[in-house]
Design a protein around this motif. Structure first.
Motif, PDB file in Angstrom:
ATOM      1  N   ARG A  97     -29.042 -12.372  67.934  1.00 29.37           N
ATOM      2  CA  ARG A  97     -30.510 -12.416  67.845  1.00 29.37           C
ATOM      3  C   ARG A  97     -31.083 -13.803  68.111  1.00 29.37           C
ATOM      4  O   ARG A  97     -32.278 -13.969  68.240  1.00 29.37           O
ATOM      5  CB  ARG A  97     -30.985 -11.877  66.505  1.00 29.37           C
ATOM      6  N   MET A  98     -30.243 -14.821  68.211  1.00 31.23           N
ATOM      7  CA  MET A  98     -30.604 -16.204  68.522  1.00 31.23           C
ATOM      8  C   MET A  98     -31.769 -16.710  67.675  1.00 31.23           C
ATOM      9  O   MET A  98     -32.866 -16.932  68.161  1.00 31.23           O
ATOM     10  CB  MET A  98     -30.906 -16.347  70.016  1.00 31.23           C
ATOM     11  N   PRO A  99     -31.565 -16.951  66.374  1.00 27.58           N
ATOM     12  CA  PRO A  99     -32.652 -17.429  65.509  1.00 27.58           C
ATOM     13  C   PRO A  99     -32.984 -18.903  65.749  1.00 27.58           C
ATOM     14  O   PRO A  99     -32.125 -19.705  66.082  1.00 27.58           O
ATOM     15  CB  PRO A  99     -32.090 -17.226  64.102  1.00 27.58           C
ATOM     16  N   LEU A 100     -34.243 -19.237  65.549  1.00 28.42           N
ATOM     17  CA  LEU A 100     -34.716 -20.608  65.654  1.00 28.42           C
ATOM     18  C   LEU A 100     -34.278 -21.385  64.418  1.00 28.42           C
ATOM     19  O   LEU A 100     -34.507 -20.945  63.295  1.00 28.42           O
ATOM     20  CB  LEU A 100     -36.246 -20.623  65.753  1.00 28.42           C
ATOM     21  N   TYR A 101     -33.636 -22.549  64.617  1.00 25.16           N
ATOM     22  CA  TYR A 101     -33.193 -23.338  63.464  1.00 25.16           C
ATOM     23  C   TYR A 101     -33.612 -24.805  63.510  1.00 25.16           C
ATOM     24  O   TYR A 101     -33.473 -25.521  62.529  1.00 25.16           O
ATOM     25  CB  TYR A 101     -31.670 -23.246  63.271  1.00 25.16           C
ATOM     26  N   GLU A 102     -34.151 -25.269  64.649  1.00 23.85           N
ATOM     27  CA  GLU A 102     -34.547 -26.673  64.734  1.00 23.85           C
ATOM     28  C   GLU A 102     -35.724 -26.830  65.689  1.00 23.85           C
ATOM     29  O   GLU A 102     -35.778 -26.174  66.727  1.00 23.85           O
ATOM     30  CB  GLU A 102     -33.379 -27.527  65.221  1.00 23.85           C
ATOM     31  N   ILE A 103     -36.652 -27.708  65.308  1.00 19.54           N
ATOM     32  CA  ILE A 103     -37.813 -28.019  66.136  1.00 19.54           C
ATOM     33  C   ILE A 103     -37.925 -29.540  66.218  1.00 19.54           C
ATOM     34  O   ILE A 103     -37.852 -30.227  65.196  1.00 19.54           O
ATOM     35  CB  ILE A 103     -39.119 -27.464  65.518  1.00 19.54           C
ATOM     36  N   VAL A 104     -38.092 -30.058  67.436  1.00 23.11           N
ATOM     37  CA  VAL A 104     -38.281 -31.492  67.634  1.00 23.11           C
ATOM     38  C   VAL A 104     -39.652 -31.680  68.287  1.00 23.11           C
ATOM     39  O   VAL A 104     -39.901 -31.190  69.387  1.00 23.11           O
ATOM     40  CB  VAL A 104     -37.183 -32.102  68.530  1.00 23.11           C
ATOM     41  N   VAL A 105     -40.531 -32.380  67.581  1.00 23.33           N
ATOM     42  CA  VAL A 105     -41.879 -32.646  68.085  1.00 23.33           C
ATOM     43  C   VAL A 105     -41.880 -34.037  68.703  1.00 23.33           C
ATOM     44  O   VAL A 105     -41.584 -35.030  68.031  1.00 23.33           O
ATOM     45  CB  VAL A 105     -42.927 -32.550  66.948  1.00 23.33           C
ATOM     46  N   ASN A 106     -42.174 -34.100  70.003  1.00 21.08           N
ATOM     47  CA  ASN A 106     -42.188 -35.359  70.749  1.00 21.08           C
ATOM     48  C   ASN A 106     -43.616 -35.884  70.830  1.00 21.08           C
ATOM     49  O   ASN A 106     -44.488 -35.235  71.416  1.00 21.08           O
ATOM     50  CB  ASN A 106     -41.642 -35.140  72.162  1.00 21.08           C
ATOM     51  N   PHE A 107     -43.839 -37.061  70.269  1.00 21.98           N
ATOM     52  CA  PHE A 107     -45.160 -37.676  70.283  1.00 21.98           C
ATOM     53  C   PHE A 107     -45.259 -38.663  71.431  1.00 21.98           C
ATOM     54  O   PHE A 107     -44.240 -39.118  71.961  1.00 21.98           O
ATOM     55  CB  PHE A 107     -45.427 -38.385  68.946  1.00 21.98           C
ATOM     56  N   LYS A 108     -46.479 -39.033  71.794  1.00 15.67           N
ATOM     57  CA  LYS A 108     -46.665 -39.940  72.933  1.00 15.67           C
ATOM     58  C   LYS A 108     -46.117 -41.329  72.649  1.00 15.67           C
ATOM     59  O   LYS A 108     -45.732 -42.044  73.564  1.00 15.67           O
ATOM     60  CB  LYS A 108     -48.129 -40.003  73.357  1.00 15.67           C
ATOM     61  N   ASP A 109     -46.066 -41.715  71.352  1.00  6.45           N
ATOM     62  CA  ASP A 109     -45.510 -43.019  70.991  1.00  6.45           C
ATOM     63  C   ASP A 109     -45.138 -43.020  69.508  1.00  6.45           C
ATOM     64  O   ASP A 109     -45.436 -42.067  68.790  1.00  6.45           O
ATOM     65  CB  ASP A 109     -46.491 -44.156  71.312  1.00  6.45           C
ATOM     66  N   GLU A 110     -44.477 -44.097  69.090  1.00  6.62           N
ATOM     67  CA  GLU A 110     -44.034 -44.192  67.692  1.00  6.62           C
ATOM     68  C   GLU A 110     -45.197 -44.296  66.714  1.00  6.62           C
ATOM     69  O   GLU A 110     -45.109 -43.823  65.587  1.00  6.62           O
ATOM     70  CB  GLU A 110     -43.081 -45.377  67.508  1.00  6.62           C
ATOM     71  N   VAL A 111     -46.286 -44.903  67.128  1.00  7.25           N
ATOM     72  CA  VAL A 111     -47.448 -45.043  66.243  1.00  7.25           C
ATOM     73  C   VAL A 111     -48.015 -43.664  65.901  1.00  7.25           C
ATOM     74  O   VAL A 111     -48.289 -43.368  64.740  1.00  7.25           O
ATOM     75  CB  VAL A 111     -48.524 -45.956  66.894  1.00  7.25           C
ATOM     76  N   SER A 112     -48.166 -42.818  66.909  1.00  8.93           N
ATOM     77  CA  SER A 112     -48.658 -41.446  66.678  1.00  8.93           C
ATOM     78  C   SER A 112     -47.698 -40.670  65.793  1.00  8.93           C
ATOM     79  O   SER A 112     -48.115 -39.937  64.904  1.00  8.93           O
ATOM     80  CB  SER A 112     -48.832 -40.705  68.002  1.00  8.93           C
ATOM     81  N   MET A 113     -46.403 -40.848  66.050  1.00  5.33           N
ATOM     82  CA  MET A 113     -45.398 -40.151  65.245  1.00  5.33           C
ATOM     83  C   MET A 113     -45.480 -40.588  63.789  1.00  5.33           C
ATOM     84  O   MET A 113     -45.486 -39.751  62.882  1.00  5.33           O
ATOM     85  CB  MET A 113     -43.993 -40.411  65.802  1.00  5.33           C
TER      86      MET A 113
END
Length: 172
Positions: A97-113
Motif C-alpha cells: 500500500r506504500m504508506p507515507l512516512y516522511e515529509i521534507v519541506v524545502n524552504f527558499k533559505d535558512e532564514v525562512s526555514m
C-alpha cells in the motif's frame, strides 16, 4: 450609600480580575499538538500513513523520483509560495500500500526555514548530532510520535509507522 457603591465597585473589580487571571491560566496550559498544528499551511491536509494512491489523488502535482532500486517511492511537489520551494514525500516501497512516512519541506533559505520552525514547532527538544540542527519529538494525542528536525534549509517530518522501512526495528 457612598460606602455601598464603593463596595460594589470593589467586588466588580475583584470579580473581573478573577475572570482575567482564569482566562490567562487556561491559555497557558499546553494542549496536545495535532499534525495540522505542526505542518505548514501548504500541506496541512497531508496525512502520515496515507496510501500512495490516495495521496496522488489529492496531490496531482507531485512527481515520482526514481529510487536506486528503480521503484518510485519518493515524490517531489513544486510549491509556489513565498517561503517554500518544494516538498519531498517518502513512501515505503516495501509495503504494497506504500504508506507515507516522511515529509521534507524545502524552504527558499535558512532564514525562512528557521522562522517557520520557530512558529510551527516552537522550542526544540534537543540539538542534532551536528550541533547546529534542531530536533523535536511530539506525542500526537498519545497515538503517534512525530520526529522533526532541521537541516540546511529544510524541515524534516518523520513518523515511525509499524512495519515500514522507516521503522524497521519494529518488524517481526
Amino acid at each position: 450609600m457612598n460606602n455601598q457603591t464603593v463596595r460594589q465597585f470593589t467586588h466588580i473589580i475583584l470579580a473581573s480580575q478573577l475572570v482575567v487571571f482564569s482566562v490567562l491560566y487556561w491559555n497557558s496550559i499546553e494542549r496536545g499538538k495535532t499534525l495540522e498544528d505542526l505542518l505548514p499551511k501548504e500541506i496541512q491536509e497531508v496525512a502520515f500513513n496515507e496510501e500512495l494512491i490516495q495521496f496522488m489523488s489529492t496531490r496531482p502535482n507531485a512527481v515520482a523520483q526514481e529510487a536506486e532500486n528503480g521503484s518510485p517511492n519518493t515524490y517531489l511537489e513544486p510549491v509556489h509560495s513565498e517561503h517554500i520551494t518544494s516538498i519531498t514525500y517518502y513512501f515505503d516501497a516495501e509495503e504494497a500500500r506504500m504508506p507515507l512516512y516522511e515529509i521534507v519541506v524545502n524552504f527558499k533559505d535558512e532564514v525562512s526555514m528557521e522562522l517557520h520552525a520557530n512558529i510551527l514547532l516552537g522550542s526544540s527538544n534537543h540539538t542534532g548530532k551536528d550541533g547546529h540542527s534542531k530536533e523535536w519529538t511530539f506525542d500526537l494525542n498519545g497515538r503517534h510520535i512525530l520526529h522533526c528536525s532541521t537541516f540546511e534549509n529544510k524541515i524534516v517530518y518523520k513518523m515511525p509507522i509499524s512495519n515500514t522501512e522507516r521503522n524497521a526495528s519494529k518488524r517481526n
